[in-house]
Design an enzyme around this catalytic site. Structure first.
Site, PDB file in Angstrom:
ATOM      1  N   ARG A 165       4.736  11.016  -2.609  1.00 60.32           N
ATOM      2  CA  ARG A 165       4.410  10.758  -1.211  1.00 60.32           C
ATOM      3  C   ARG A 165       5.590  11.105  -0.310  1.00 60.32           C
ATOM      4  O   ARG A 165       6.671  10.519  -0.462  1.00 60.32           O
ATOM      5  CB  ARG A 165       4.106   9.258  -1.105  1.00 60.32           C
TER       6      ARG A 165
ATOM      7  N   ASN B 183       8.157  -5.292  -0.809  1.00 63.17           N
ATOM      8  CA  ASN B 183       8.037  -4.175   0.125  1.00 63.17           C
ATOM      9  C   ASN B 183       6.580  -4.180   0.580  1.00 63.17           C
ATOM     10  O   ASN B 183       5.701  -3.713  -0.149  1.00 63.17           O
ATOM     11  CB  ASN B 183       8.400  -2.844  -0.536  1.00 63.17           C
TER      12      ASN B 183
ATOM     13  N   HIS C  29      12.704  -2.224   2.423  1.00 64.13           N
ATOM     14  CA  HIS C  29      12.104  -0.938   2.780  1.00 64.13           C
ATOM     15  C   HIS C  29      13.008   0.169   2.256  1.00 64.13           C
ATOM     16  O   HIS C  29      14.234   0.086   2.407  1.00 64.13           O
ATOM     17  CB  HIS C  29      11.930  -0.803   4.299  1.00 64.13           C
TER      18      HIS C  29
ATOM     19  N   GLU D  51      12.649  -9.103   1.960  1.00 66.98           N
ATOM     20  CA  GLU D  51      11.847  -7.921   2.312  1.00 66.98           C
ATOM     21  C   GLU D  51      12.692  -6.668   2.124  1.00 66.98           C
ATOM     22  O   GLU D  51      13.874  -6.650   2.496  1.00 66.98           O
ATOM     23  CB  GLU D  51      11.391  -8.041   3.771  1.00 66.98           C
TER      24      GLU D  51
ATOM     25  N   TYR E  82      10.798   9.448   1.402  1.00 65.20           N
ATOM     26  CA  TYR E  82      10.886   8.380   0.396  1.00 65.20           C
ATOM     27  C   TYR E  82      11.560   8.802  -0.897  1.00 65.20           C
ATOM     28  O   TYR E  82      11.726   7.981  -1.798  1.00 65.20           O
ATOM     29  CB  TYR E  82       9.478   7.840   0.103  1.00 65.20           C
TER      30      TYR E  82
ATOM     31  N   PRO F 272       0.786  -1.228   0.000  1.00 65.85           N
ATOM     32  CA  PRO F 272       0.000   0.000   0.000  1.00 65.85           C
ATOM     33  C   PRO F 272       0.820   1.280   0.000  1.00 65.85           C
ATOM     34  O   PRO F 272       1.846   1.385   0.671  1.00 65.85           O
ATOM     35  CB  PRO F 272      -0.843  -0.102   1.284  1.00 65.85           C
ATOM     36  N   ASN F 273       0.312   2.227  -0.776  1.00 63.78           N
ATOM     37  CA  ASN F 273       0.847   3.589  -0.899  1.00 63.78           C
ATOM     38  C   ASN F 273       2.144   3.683  -1.689  1.00 63.78           C
ATOM     39  O   ASN F 273       2.624   4.785  -1.947  1.00 63.78           O
ATOM     40  CB  ASN F 273       1.011   4.246   0.486  1.00 63.78           C
TER      41      ASN F 273
ATOM     42  N   ALA G  26       3.267  -0.641   5.087  1.00 60.51           N
ATOM     43  CA  ALA G  26       2.875  -0.720   6.493  1.00 60.51           C
ATOM     44  C   ALA G  26       2.403  -2.119   6.895  1.00 60.51           C
ATOM     45  O   ALA G  26       2.431  -2.464   8.090  1.00 60.51           O
ATOM     46  CB  ALA G  26       1.784   0.306   6.789  1.00 60.51           C
TER      47      ALA G  26
ATOM     48  N   ARG H 170      12.821   5.607  12.575  1.00 62.38           N
ATOM     49  CA  ARG H 170      11.561   6.340  12.483  1.00 62.38           C
ATOM     50  C   ARG H 170      10.693   6.055  13.720  1.00 62.38           C
ATOM     51  O   ARG H 170      11.214   5.840  14.802  1.00 62.38           O
ATOM     52  CB  ARG H 170      10.872   5.983  11.158  1.00 62.38           C
TER      53      ARG H 170
END
Ligand code: DQA
Length: 146
Positions: free
Chosen positions: A21, A76, A102, A100, A26, A13-14, A79, A109
């Site tokens: 964004r 990825n 990111h 995985e 990012y 998502p996103n 969330a 963060r």
């Protein structure tokens, strides 16, 4: 590098909003840029790219990697990494290696981003190198499979 290597790259998502964004977090690179860069850097890899904002669609996509259709998966989860046991279970069902990734350094963060429920069922995790996180993940799959 295996000529016929097939790698599935899944974005949650996103991540379709990359470039627009939160660019301070990012960057300005779009998902399209990331995918094209992967194709340029790894011309012998047969990539399949998938992005969805829906948990079920991501799981359906991961299940396509169950029957040996891919030599590796880069994901990825966005969330969902922090709380989706369903995506974790889908990854666990796969025999093919899953890495995985990111873009951001999730450890630098908010507290809730420091834990990934999906990471421990993956072969490894690449965190914090922006779009290069994807390249390192693909490089691992390519070099460990040749
Ligand atoms: C992310 C990190 C997640 O915490 C966040 O929810 C994202 C993007 C990353 O690539 O840095 O959507 O997965």
């Amino acid at each position: 590098m295996g000529v016929h290597m097939r790698i599935l790259v899944v974005n949650g998502p996103n991540l379709n909003l990359l470039g627009k964004r939160e660019p301070a977090v990012y960057g300005t690179t779009t998902l399209w840029d990331i995918e094209n860069r992967l194709k340029d850097r790894f011309p012998k890899v047969n990539f399949e790219f998938f992005q969805s904002n829906n948990e079920g669609a991501l799981i359906d996509c991961l299940q396509k990697a169950m029957d040996g259709a891919f030599d590796g998966v880069v994901i990825n989860p966005g969330a969902y990494a922090h709380y989706s046991y369903a995506i974790r279970d889908a990854i666990s069902a796969l025999k093919t290696p899953v890495v995985e990734v990111h873009l951001s350094n999730v450890h630098a963060r908010e507290q809730f981003r420091r834990h990934s429920v999906t990471a421990s069922v993956c072969k490894g995790v690449v965190v914090g190198f922006g779009s290069m996180s994807y390249e390192f993940a693909v490089q691992f799959i390519v070099e460990s499979n040749n």
